[in-house]
Structures are given as C-alpha cells and as structure tokens.
Scaffold this active site. Structure first.
Site, mmCIF file in Angstrom:
data_model
loop_
_atom_site.group_PDB
_atom_site.id
_atom_site.type_symbol
_atom_site.label_atom_id
_atom_site.label_comp_id
_atom_site.label_asym_id
_atom_site.label_seq_id
_atom_site.Cartn_x
_atom_site.Cartn_y
_atom_site.Cartn_z
ATOM 1 N N HIS A 339 15.495 30.017 59.264
ATOM 2 C CA HIS A 339 14.526 30.909 59.893
ATOM 3 C C HIS A 339 14.873 31.057 61.359
ATOM 4 C CE1 HIS A 339 10.717 32.726 61.026
ATOM 5 N NE2 HIS A 339 10.577 32.992 59.739
ATOM 6 N N ASP A 399 9.799 31.860 51.544
ATOM 7 C CA ASP A 399 10.302 32.469 50.306
ATOM 8 C C ASP A 399 10.878 31.460 49.327
ATOM 9 O OD1 ASP A 399 9.673 35.098 51.070
ATOM 10 O OD2 ASP A 399 11.453 35.189 52.331
HETATM 11 N N1 CMC Z 1 22.468 29.413 53.881
HETATM 12 C C1 CMC Z 1 23.630 29.025 54.468
HETATM 13 N N2 CMC Z 1 23.859 29.116 55.796
HETATM 14 C C2 CMC Z 1 22.895 29.600 56.552
HETATM 15 C C3 CMC Z 1 21.656 30.029 56.021
HETATM 16 C C4 CMC Z 1 21.465 29.911 54.625
HETATM 17 N N3 CMC Z 1 20.319 30.302 54.074
HETATM 18 N N4 CMC Z 1 20.871 30.490 57.011
HETATM 19 C C5 CMC Z 1 21.572 30.374 58.137
HETATM 20 N N5 CMC Z 1 22.804 29.836 57.872
HETATM 21 C C6 CMC Z 1 23.836 29.491 58.855
HETATM 22 C C7 CMC Z 1 24.529 30.739 59.366
HETATM 23 O O1 CMC Z 1 25.658 31.069 58.564
HETATM 24 C C8 CMC Z 1 24.897 30.314 60.756
HETATM 25 O O2 CMC Z 1 26.002 29.459 60.660
HETATM 26 P P1 CMC Z 1 27.120 29.421 61.846
HETATM 27 O O3 CMC Z 1 26.408 28.925 63.061
HETATM 28 O O4 CMC Z 1 28.172 28.494 61.343
HETATM 29 O O5 CMC Z 1 27.608 30.830 61.985
HETATM 30 C C9 CMC Z 1 23.711 29.468 61.206
HETATM 31 O O6 CMC Z 1 23.171 28.943 59.991
HETATM 32 C C10 CMC Z 1 22.639 30.245 61.963
HETATM 33 O O7 CMC Z 1 22.172 31.292 61.111
HETATM 34 P P2 CMC Z 1 21.919 32.771 61.558
HETATM 35 O O8 CMC Z 1 22.190 33.682 60.399
HETATM 36 O O9 CMC Z 1 22.651 33.057 62.844
HETATM 37 O O10 CMC Z 1 20.368 32.708 61.872
HETATM 38 P P3 CMC Z 1 19.397 33.920 62.071
HETATM 39 O O11 CMC Z 1 18.274 33.416 62.862
HETATM 40 O O12 CMC Z 1 20.133 35.094 62.607
HETATM 41 O O13 CMC Z 1 18.937 34.309 60.580
HETATM 42 C C11 CMC Z 1 17.854 34.125 58.485
HETATM 43 C C12 CMC Z 1 17.794 33.796 59.987
HETATM 44 C C13 CMC Z 1 16.496 33.826 57.887
HETATM 45 C C14 CMC Z 1 18.155 35.619 58.300
HETATM 46 C C15 CMC Z 1 18.942 33.272 57.819
HETATM 47 O O14 CMC Z 1 18.627 31.905 57.956
HETATM 48 C C16 CMC Z 1 19.151 33.625 56.351
HETATM 49 O O15 CMC Z 1 19.931 34.524 56.057
HETATM 50 N N6 CMC Z 1 18.449 32.922 55.420
HETATM 51 C C17 CMC Z 1 18.491 33.281 54.012
HETATM 52 C C18 CMC Z 1 17.613 34.502 53.762
HETATM 53 C C19 CMC Z 1 16.147 34.146 53.809
HETATM 54 O O16 CMC Z 1 15.709 33.157 53.238
HETATM 55 N N7 CMC Z 1 15.365 35.008 54.480
HETATM 56 C C20 CMC Z 1 13.893 34.852 54.547
HETATM 57 C C21 CMC Z 1 13.435 34.506 55.925
HETATM 58 S S1 CMC Z 1 11.737 33.872 55.970
HETATM 59 C C22 CMC Z 1 10.744 35.162 55.420
HETATM 60 C C23 CMC Z 1 10.654 36.232 56.427
HETATM 61 O O17 CMC Z 1 9.872 36.140 57.368
HETATM 62 O O18 CMC Z 1 11.379 37.220 56.275
#
Ligand code: CMC
Length: 461
Positions: A339, A399
């Site tokens: 998140h 989720d």
């Molecule tokens: N599985 C594997 N790796 C992950 C995941 C995951 N679910 N989430 C983040 N990472 C890694 C990402 O690859 C990155 O790694 P690195 O630093 O090596 O590049 C690091 O963690 C930071 O992640 P980010 O994508 O830069 O973080 P963000 O804040 O931009 O994205 C997120 C947040 C929720 C989009 C992301 O964690 C994600 O894609 N999660 C899975 C989808 C999900 O469950 N979404 C629902 C969010 S909660 C409900 C809502 O409010 O929408």
C-alpha cells in the site's frame, strides 16, 4: 405501491414527479481553518534563499505550502505518483500509515465497524457527524424510496454485450443518470442527486450482474434494508425468491463500511480532479468507478481471488507463488499486498481477516472459500517473514481478505470491485462536496517537465 411511483421519468417540472423532498443536505464538511505556524522551510536556489510557509493538520502533520513557489522561484516540483504531494485539505478521513490508523471524521474504523451501519457511516462521511436516530431513519427512508431505476434502463443494459464486465456497465449507468436528472446543480438538486446515487447504486450493480448472467433485473423492495435489498436483487430470479441469511446482509454491511472512504486514493483523486472542472455529480462518480476498476486499486480484490484460485487449482504451493511474486522477471505480484500509505498494517485487513474466520466458522470448512482462506493465510505468513516483503514494508491490504468473504456470500468474482464501488460511493460524494465548498477550490491542473523534442521546422515532403 410506493415503489412504482418512484422516479418514473416524468418531465422534470411535473407536479406528479414523485421525488421525496427533504431539506437540502446540511453539509458540515467544509474544511476547517488550517492552524498557522511560525515555522517555515527554507529553499536555497540560484544564490537566493526562499522561505516557504508550513501548514499543520489537526493531527500535527506538516506540509510545505508551495502555492507561490513558481511565481517566486520559477521552479515547479516533480513528484510522479504524488507520493509526497498533498492536493487538498480535508476533514473527512485520517490515515496514519506508519501506525495503521484509519478514522472517518475522527472515529476509529474499528469502532465504526463494530457499532455502526453502512448508512450511518455514509451520513457521517457526508454530514460530518453521526446521525441522531431520527436523522438516520429519515435518511434510510429517503434512500429506500429512490432505489428504483427508470424503466429505460432495461434498454440501456440490453444494448451492451451480454458478457460485459459489470464494472464498466456500472460506470456507464451511473454516468447515464446525468441524462435522467438534468436539473441545474444547487443545494436542493445536489441533495436529491446524492440520495439518488446512494439509493440506485445497488440496483445498478445488481442489474449489471443480472445482465451478465442473462436474467431479468429484479426490482428493489421497500421493506428490506440496504444490504438485504441488494442481495435479493442479485440472487432472486423469476423462478425462485431468494431466502435472505441475515448473517450475509450483516457481513456485506461491514464490508461496505470498511470501504466507505480512504482519503486521496486514485479514484477519489479522480473524482476531485473531474469535479474540479465543475463537472456534474454523476459524471464525477462515474469517473471514480472507472478509476477504481484498475488492478492496482479496487480491481485488486478480483485479482486476489483469481490468484488464490490459480494456486488452489495448480500445485497449491503458497511458497512457490511468493517466490514468483519476488522475481522481477515474473509478472506475478502478490495481489492484495502493499500500500502506498500503510507501512505497518492496513487496519481494514486486520478486521476482515478476523471476520473471515468468524464467517467461515459459521459456513463450514467444506465451503470453497475455506480453502482459499487457508491459502491466503499461508501466503501472508510466508510473506511477513520474507526479507523482500519485510524490507519493503508490504502487508495485506483491504483487498487481500475481502474477496474470501464476498465468495462466502456467493458474490461472483467479477462483482467484487463493484462491491467496492458501492461502499466507496459515500466517500466520493463527501469528498466531492467538500471540494466544492473549499475556499481554496481551483481547477486541478498539474504541470509537467517537458522532455520531448525542442522546436524544429516542418520539412515539407
Ligand atoms: N507484490 C510484490 N512486490 C510488490 C508488491 C506486491 N504486491 N507491492 C509492491 N511491491 C514492490 C515493488 O515491486 C517495489 O519493489 P522495488 O522497490 O524493488 O522496485 C516496492 O515493493 C514498492 O512498491 P511500489 O509499486 O513502488 O509501491 P506503490 O506505492 O507505488 O504501489 C500498490 C502500491 C498498492 C499499487 C502496490 O503495492 C501493488 O501493486 N500491490 C498489489 C495490488 C494491490 O493489492 N492493490 C490494492 C491496493 S489497496 C486498495 C486500494 O485502496 O486500492
């Protein structure tokens, strides 16, 4: 009888038009004056030092006010994904991501989940205070009275492909409400339209599902609660009246409460952005639904259950899936994990995990959801001990466990994100109303750092 009189598409000025009229929304969601501080932040640039004012939120959060940055320094800020950018002041929802705290209007989510109903929470978000008994009854009555859709919606749904995913159908249908309610927006018409939205959203959602499965839409009933009505519209058909399990209606109510608002997330920011052009309420809500559909946002709940089912139908190995999720060359992600804001735990996921256990205890271990819940718990256990997830502060989000409960209630997987949208609607409405009353209100218009070609002449061929 009342049901048949509702919103029948009579001319807007018709005296017969049966819109329940009550006093316009007593919105208390105007943004409070921001506490001032003598503190400033200093920026040195081009041999000069600039003092940038700080503003402080009611929970002590500080922000550098860069409103005059460009006019004073010629600089803009660069923050892809808005990870460090406050786009508004808001008095609706407070999140402390480090501590795993979520509050609506100051009330902890845990207490609202325990003591309140979804309609109560909807009122709270929109009005700023919990409703008195009579206010809640009046609100529930108004919402109940407007649940029916104009009969022309039958043709609307009929025009769409038979296998249409319910999310874009809902987005289109909510947008289409703007064609049925075209009054100029003022306090009174906005009030009516807010009621209409909250009332008709479950009817639209259930109709979009009925269209998907090729069954006729089921009309709402006035004697049922918000969630019971929705479940009946989903699961009744002309051959069989649905037998409501009160436990299911209660579970759904809880899920809607937990999804009701989440400050400036992707879909809410979209609602505010679209609303900042003074676009119509229905258009803004439709844009929110579209933004919510993405798999990184609300669409993740569908992806989580598909992930759990794929693991169950494959080798059943949670360990192997976690390895895949860590592999940057693999497209697999641990859906429902991570998140932008929560860095210790998502309090909604904690409540939902506990509730999964309770509901599965009641439903029994042979229900397919029980197996998915086992896999989800195993994934969580492995991930929370794994350096990759620990170092990145990735925890289960809302989720991760919600789909297991939806599944236990018999909600089809492609409806999960629609359920999220029903829950989030009051939050979008509250944020939209707050934005319109904000004295700092301006059209949303970010800048950019241009990196394309510099000027070059067109060479005629
Ligand atoms: N599985 C594997 N790796 C992950 C995941 C995951 N679910 N989430 C983040 N990472 C890694 C990402 O690859 C990155 O790694 P690195 O630093 O090596 O590049 C690091 O963690 C930071 O992640 P980010 O994508 O830069 O973080 P963000 O804040 O931009 O994205 C997120 C947040 C929720 C989009 C992301 O964690 C994600 O894609 N999660 C899975 C989808 C999900 O469950 N979404 C629902 C969010 S909660 C409900 C809502 O409010 O929408």
């Amino acid at each position: 009888m009342e049901c048949l009189e509702r919103d029948q598409g009579l001319p807007l000025n018709s005296p017969d038009r049966a819109v329940v009229s009550s006093s316009p929304l007593q919105i208390m969601s105007t943004v409070r004056t921001v506490p001032t501080t003598q503190e400033t932040a200093e920026l040195s640039y081009g041999g000069k030092t600039f003092q940038l004012p700080l503003i402080v939120g009611s929970e002590g959060e500080k922000a550098v006010d860069i409103g005059k940055l460009r006019s004073q320094t010629g600089l803009i800020t660069f923050d892809p994904g808005f990870g460090n950018t406050g786009a508004c002041k808001s008095a609706i929802t407070f999140i402390d991501g480090e501590a795993g705290i979520l509050r609506y209007r100051g009330y902890p989510i845990e207490e609202l989940a325990q003591h309140s109903s979804f309609l109560e929470v909807a009122w709270l978000l929109i009005h700023g205070e919990l409703p008195a008994k009579a206010q809640l009854e009046g609100f529930a009555k108004e919402v109940t009275y407007h649940t029916m859709l104009h009969e022309n919606f039958v043709r609307f749904f009929g025009a769409l492909p038979k296998d249409a995913h319910p999310m874009p159908v809902c987005a289109a249908a909510v947008g289409a409400l703007a064609t049925f309610y075209q009054e100029a927006e003022n306090e009174e018409t906005i009030h009516k339209n807010v009621i209409r939205l909250i009332a008709k959203m479950p009817t639209i959602a259930a109709s979009s599902y009925k269209h998907f499965v090729g069954q006729p839409s089921v009309y709402p009933r006035n004697d049922l609660s918000y969630c019971a009505n929705f479940l009946r519209m989903m699961f009744s058909n002309p051959c069989e009246e649905f037998q409501l399990d009160p436990l299911h209606a209660k579970a759904l109510d809880l899920l809607l409460i937990l999804h009701a608002d989440h400050e400036q997330n992707c879909s809410t920011s979209t609602v505010r952005m679209v609303g900042s052009s003074q676009a119509n309420l229905f258009a803004c809500m439709s844009s929110g639904i579209s933004a919510l559909w993405g798999p990184l946002h609300g669409g993740a709940n569908q992806m989580v259950i598909e992930m759990l089912e794929a693991i169950a139908q494959g080798d059943g190995s949670a360990e192997r899936f976690v390895q895949r999720a860590k592999d940057k060359n693999d497209t697999a992600r641990l859906m429902g994990f991570g998140h932008r804001v929560y860095k210790s735990h998502d309090p909604r996921a904690v409540i939902l995990k506990r509730y999964c256990s309770e509901i599965l205890d009641r439903i029994g271990p042979s229900h397919p959801s029980a197996r998915l819940f086992d896999i989800a718990r195993k994934l969580e256990e492995i991930a929370l001990k794994d350096e990759y997830f620990v170092s990145r502060k990735l925890y289960p989000n809302v989720d991760f466990y919600s789909g297991v409960i939806y599944k236990a209630l018999g909600i089809p997987t492609n409806m999960f994100t629609v359920m999220f949208a029903i829950g989030r609607l009051p939050g979008w409405v509250a944020q939209w109303l707050e934005m319109r009353r904000d004295p700092d209100f301006r059209i949303g218009r970010p800048r950019q750092v241009y990196v394309g070609a510099t000027m070059r002449p067109v060479t005629p061929q």
